[in-house]
Write an enzyme that holds these catalytic residues in place. Sequence first.
Site, PDB file in Angstrom:
ATOM      1  N   GLN A  26       9.008  32.817  44.156  1.00 46.93           N
ATOM      2  CA  GLN A  26       8.605  34.040  44.840  1.00 46.93           C
ATOM      3  C   GLN A  26       8.109  35.108  43.852  1.00 46.93           C
ATOM      4  OE1 GLN A  26      12.427  34.047  47.509  1.00 46.93           O
ATOM      5  NE2 GLN A  26      10.875  35.256  48.551  1.00 46.93           N
ATOM      6  N   HIS A  27       7.496  36.118  44.440  1.00 47.87           N
ATOM      7  CA  HIS A  27       7.193  37.407  43.799  1.00 47.87           C
ATOM      8  C   HIS A  27       6.008  37.410  42.834  1.00 47.87           C
ATOM      9  CE1 HIS A  27      11.100  38.197  45.418  1.00 47.87           C
ATOM     10  NE2 HIS A  27      11.772  37.636  44.431  1.00 47.87           N
TER      11      HIS A  27
ATOM     12  N   ASP B  62      10.512  29.652  47.666  1.00 50.05           N
ATOM     13  CA  ASP B  62      11.359  28.513  47.305  1.00 50.05           C
ATOM     14  C   ASP B  62      12.742  28.572  47.944  1.00 50.05           C
ATOM     15  OD1 ASP B  62      12.077  30.695  45.718  1.00 50.05           O
ATOM     16  OD2 ASP B  62      12.022  29.605  43.829  1.00 50.05           O
TER      17      ASP B  62
END
Length: 477
Positions: free
Chosen positions: A85-86, A239
């Site tokens: 992520q991110h 994820d």
Amino acid sequence: MSEKMSAAKASGQLVVGIDSSTQSCKVVAIELATGVQVATASAAHPDGTFLDPRLWTAALEEAWAAAGIAALAGKVAAVAVAAQQHGMVAVDAENVPVHDALLWNDIRSAEEASTMVAELGAQTWIDAVNVLPVASFTLTKLAWLARNRPAAAARVRTVGLPHDWLNLQLTGSWSTDRSDATGTAYFDPLSNGYRHELLEQFFGGVPELPPVLDPEASAGTLLPCWGESAAVVGAGMGDNAGAALGLELAPGEIVVSIGTSGTVFAVSEHPIHDVSGQIAGFADATGRHLPLLAMINSARVMAAGAHMLNVDLAEFDRLALAAAPDADGLTLLPYLDGERTPNLPDATGTLVGLTRTNMTAENMARASVLAVLNSLADGLDTLAASGVPVERVLLIGGGSKSRALREAAATVFAVPVDVPEPREYVALGAARQAAWAATGELPVWGRRIEESFMPDGGWGAQVRERYTAARKSVYGV
């Protein structure tokens, strides 16, 4: 059972799940009817906290070829991606990156995160996007780009996340989902919309953003370059949402994942609002919510301990098992690379309670294992305090292979612990979503438990008290 699902099962079709993690890209082919794995391969990602996103594409191509997916043309019904992520993927009008992707564990934007909270206040952020900005989140990285690389920022046409980038490579179009969008700090999981005003305020403009697809929706079909099969491509996910989907997570169960990062998360019908920012109010990949806490320092704490003791991981585990359960009073605060939860980006690790008598290799190994578990136990306590039922822990990730960690976990956590059989749960979750996109029905494949543990003795409470006291004394949190 839907007609599409029945037909897919009868024809022996496969679904492919992709897990593009910090360390590698894994490709797993699964029988749609049974959930049985029939092929898998992986390819490494470069180490570090930033990279050219085209390296993710190259790793996917390598793993795809090694798994023989192209040779399965006509058998693959659908594909979906779950990814870290991110990470900030910023591209120009030709979809060429204007800067390296900054990954979740790149903390250079810590100052920007602090400024954001100071300017708007914690409650405003929770009301707007149900997360409090920390250096991991995409918006802080965009703010860093605007402040430190203004020429690159001026060239940005589109901003996406790692899984969005791979959706582009698979289908030719950008797309994302709720679970990943909630990790940006500019998406509201309650209204299911982007907060453009936050991008305008902290990035200086509103780039094009990927459409946010429903969990069962299709992102398109597979481009011919990936094989002859015109397979459906699912929406994809972050994820942790992928792991929850792969584990078929139920309320009351908490996933503790010990990998490069450590995560503690649950599924919830209702959003959890945490003004302290410790709990990120993410979405899951089914339309529900995924309250989550993430720690930068997890399995690598044990790897670093093994390196310090000049032993391999097997010998490190043996040493940890040979020590007293409480490491004879030795306590390690494991913030070796700074920390996200608690939010201590500039912190370092600290040993507390060191004496001549407990200064042994065995106790150092044990203290490292307990440090990982204590950090994750803080997350469990925070979830419980916020009203999330904590009835059982599912322990997954590479770090869960440690015998010393497995045997100590239930006692430190003070709840029963199940260790599911080793599987690529993030990729498995992506495969379940792929099946959902292809058939309109989310398959139930079940899970198998490899080992179960119950809390044993009172030493766990003593270790927790000592760790909490040390954390408050050294860091004030």
